[in-house]
Enzyme design. Structure first.
Site, PDB file in Angstrom:
ATOM      1  N   HIS A 247       0.837  -1.209   0.000  1.00 37.79           N
ATOM      2  CA  HIS A 247       0.000   0.000   0.000  1.00 37.79           C
ATOM      3  C   HIS A 247       0.869   1.257   0.000  1.00 37.79           C
ATOM      4  O   HIS A 247       0.633   2.194  -0.774  1.00 37.79           O
ATOM      5  CB  HIS A 247      -0.906  -0.017   1.237  1.00 37.79           C
ATOM      6  CG  HIS A 247      -1.856   1.144   1.310  1.00 37.79           C
ATOM      7  ND1 HIS A 247      -3.198   1.018   1.045  1.00 37.79           N
ATOM      8  CD2 HIS A 247      -1.658   2.460   1.604  1.00 37.79           C
ATOM      9  CE1 HIS A 247      -3.777   2.203   1.165  1.00 37.79           C
ATOM     10  NE2 HIS A 247      -2.874   3.085   1.522  1.00 37.79           N
ATOM     11  N   GLU A 251       1.452   3.784  -3.421  1.00 37.11           N
ATOM     12  CA  GLU A 251       1.112   5.210  -3.347  1.00 37.11           C
ATOM     13  C   GLU A 251       2.311   6.072  -3.732  1.00 37.11           C
ATOM     14  O   GLU A 251       2.180   7.044  -4.489  1.00 37.11           O
ATOM     15  CB  GLU A 251       0.650   5.546  -1.928  1.00 37.11           C
ATOM     16  CG  GLU A 251       0.186   6.970  -1.748  1.00 37.11           C
ATOM     17  CD  GLU A 251      -1.014   7.321  -2.611  1.00 37.11           C
ATOM     18  OE1 GLU A 251      -1.095   8.482  -3.061  1.00 37.11           O
ATOM     19  OE2 GLU A 251      -1.859   6.434  -2.858  1.00 37.11           O
ATOM     20  N   LYS A 254       2.956   5.840  -7.514  1.00 35.55           N
ATOM     21  CA  LYS A 254       1.978   6.634  -8.266  1.00 35.55           C
ATOM     22  C   LYS A 254       2.383   8.103  -8.284  1.00 35.55           C
ATOM     23  O   LYS A 254       2.376   8.750  -9.340  1.00 35.55           O
ATOM     24  CB  LYS A 254       0.581   6.493  -7.652  1.00 35.55           C
ATOM     25  CG  LYS A 254      -0.134   5.203  -7.972  1.00 35.55           C
ATOM     26  CD  LYS A 254      -1.617   5.298  -7.654  1.00 35.55           C
ATOM     27  CE  LYS A 254      -1.891   5.627  -6.209  1.00 35.55           C
ATOM     28  NZ  LYS A 254      -3.331   5.774  -5.915  1.00 35.55           N
ATOM     29  N   ASN A 255       2.734   8.626  -7.110  1.00 31.96           N
ATOM     30  CA  ASN A 255       3.125  10.037  -7.015  1.00 31.96           C
ATOM     31  C   ASN A 255       4.399  10.314  -7.807  1.00 31.96           C
ATOM     32  O   ASN A 255       4.497  11.329  -8.506  1.00 31.96           O
ATOM     33  CB  ASN A 255       3.322  10.433  -5.546  1.00 31.96           C
ATOM     34  CG  ASN A 255       2.024  10.435  -4.761  1.00 31.96           C
ATOM     35  OD1 ASN A 255       0.951  10.490  -5.325  1.00 31.96           O
ATOM     36  ND2 ASN A 255       2.130  10.360  -3.444  1.00 31.96           N
TER      37      ASN A 255
END
Length: 409
Positions: A247, A251, A254-255
């Protein structure tokens, strides 16, 4: 018969505040990763787990439910937060039904596991529902520094509580449902005793890459390096929950991908995202470095704010939003996953160049102990803070014109 059930349900709901008051007087009992592992692998006893959870889950639920009532009335009264409160009350009542059941009753044990799964499913949409409540509040009343501070403090604790409750439910339901996961035969519930960090890094990268390719028609490559100070030739592994690590990494990828592609959209090639995994005596650290242009220092703290998001506001059930954006809760909740077992997630950015994101985890399972919110006077005082004058000078946007100042004298 339906009427009798209706009366019984109403009576139970009427008693809910008494139960919440009672169980909130107890502090939650944090468990270490080693305790989770030892219990699940060597002496897994469903009766013991049943007796512990029917006391511990009401304590954790009640502690955070007391804090919900300290939020601003106008936030509590939003439809989303009202719905969320009803879920928590119902889940508390579901567990309290088992307080007088004998652990020797096999049907009670089976019903308890089924009740836990039902509770977990009921709470699947807690994060977006609470996010929707915050949006409803902001749209109706705007925001002010005191409310923003209180909401930030509460949501960090609320979502941390949720992570811990799901962890307990998952461990019980996965260990005692009588099945094993063929893809992960060695897992103890949701815990992997030898979680290979680089493998989870690559899995998270591939998932983020797929989204990035779909949305931007391209993605940066991954370069990964491992530094194992304990055994240089061995891949780095640890006792951890792979889904939590995934998780956080997903994240961050993605950023990093979004920033890299948008910063270098006119370049013939994209700079890679570099990941370094380092294992020491106390910490296991994962550093992700991108060249996505960076973020000004002034804006770093905003990235962890629930009241601030650069992404377009989605709605629950809206699947048309950009796949690399959402409610803006990705980073703050990822930081909570890191902190849950006494780690952390920090960002170090150089505007004009890129960002380093570092996940710190405890290398030893004995040091990885749950970080749990507890409702007490210290917590209560946090919600009663009023805005005071700053005790540091606040620079004005326009510097003082000293020539004019002298002329006036």
């Amino acid at each position: 018969m339906k009427f009798v059930r209706f009366l019984m349900k109403n009576a139970a709901l009427a008693n809910a505040p008494k139960h919440i008051d009672h169980f909130s007087k107890f502090s939650p009992s944090p468990l270490s990763m080693k305790q989770f592992l030892d219990f699940g692998s060597t002496n897994a006893c469903e009766k013991t787990s049943f007796v512990f959870l029917r006391q511990e889950l009401p304590v954790r639920l009640s502690n955070i439910m007391k804090e919900i009532n300290l939020l601003p009335d106008r936030l509590i009264s939003t439809p989303s937060v009202q719905m969320l409160q009803s879920w928590y009350i119902q889940s508390l009542l579901d567990i309290l039904n088992f307080l007088d059941k004998s652990p020797d009753d096999h049907s009670a044990l089976r019903d308890f596991t089924e009740a836990l799964v039902k509770i977990r499913n009921r709470h699947n949409d807690v994060v977006p529902t609470m996010a929707q409540g915050v949006i409803e509040y902001k749209e109706a009343f705007g925001q002010d520094p005191v409310t923003s501070q209180n909401v930030q403090y509460f949501l960090d604790r609320f979502y941390m509580s949720r992570i811990s409750i799901r962890m307990l439910i998952n461990q019980h339901s996965l260990i005692f449902d009588g099945t094993t996961n063929p893809a992960h035969p060695n897992t103890i519930g949701s815990i992997e005793p030898s979680c290979e960090v680089a493998k989870v890094v690559r899995d998270a990268y591939e998932s983020a890459k797929m989204l990035c390719d779909q949305y931007y028609l391209g993605s940066p490559k991954l370069e990964i390096e491992e530094i194992n100070s304990n055994c240089q030739k061995e891949p780095i592994s640890m006792v951890y929950v792979p889904s939590h690590l995934y998780h956080m990494l997903f994240e961050l990828f993605k950023n990093a991908m979004r920033a890299t592609v948008e910063t270098h959209e006119s370049s013939p090639s994209l700079p890679p995202i570099k990941v370094m995994v380092a294992l020491g005596g106390e910490d296991l650290s994962i550093k992700m470095s991108d060249r996505g242009g960076g973020v000004p220092l002034r804006k770093i703290e905003r990235l962890f704010s629930y009241m601030y998001s650069t992404a377009p506001t989605p709605r629950i059930g809206d699947f048309q939003q950009a796949p690399l954006a959402g409610f803006g809760y990705g980073l703050p909740i990822s930081r909570l996953y890191a902190r849950y077992f006494q780690g952390d997630l920090q960002l170090y950015s150089m505007e004009g160049h890129g960002t380093d994101a570092v996940i710190y985890l405890k290398a030893l399972s004995t040091d990885s102990i749950e970080k749990l919110p507890v409702y007490n006077k210290s917590a209560w005082r946090h919600y009663k803070v009023s805005q005071e004058a700053d005790d540091w000078c606040v620079p004005s946007k326009e510097p003082l014109n000293l020539a004019v100042h002298r002329a006036s004298k």
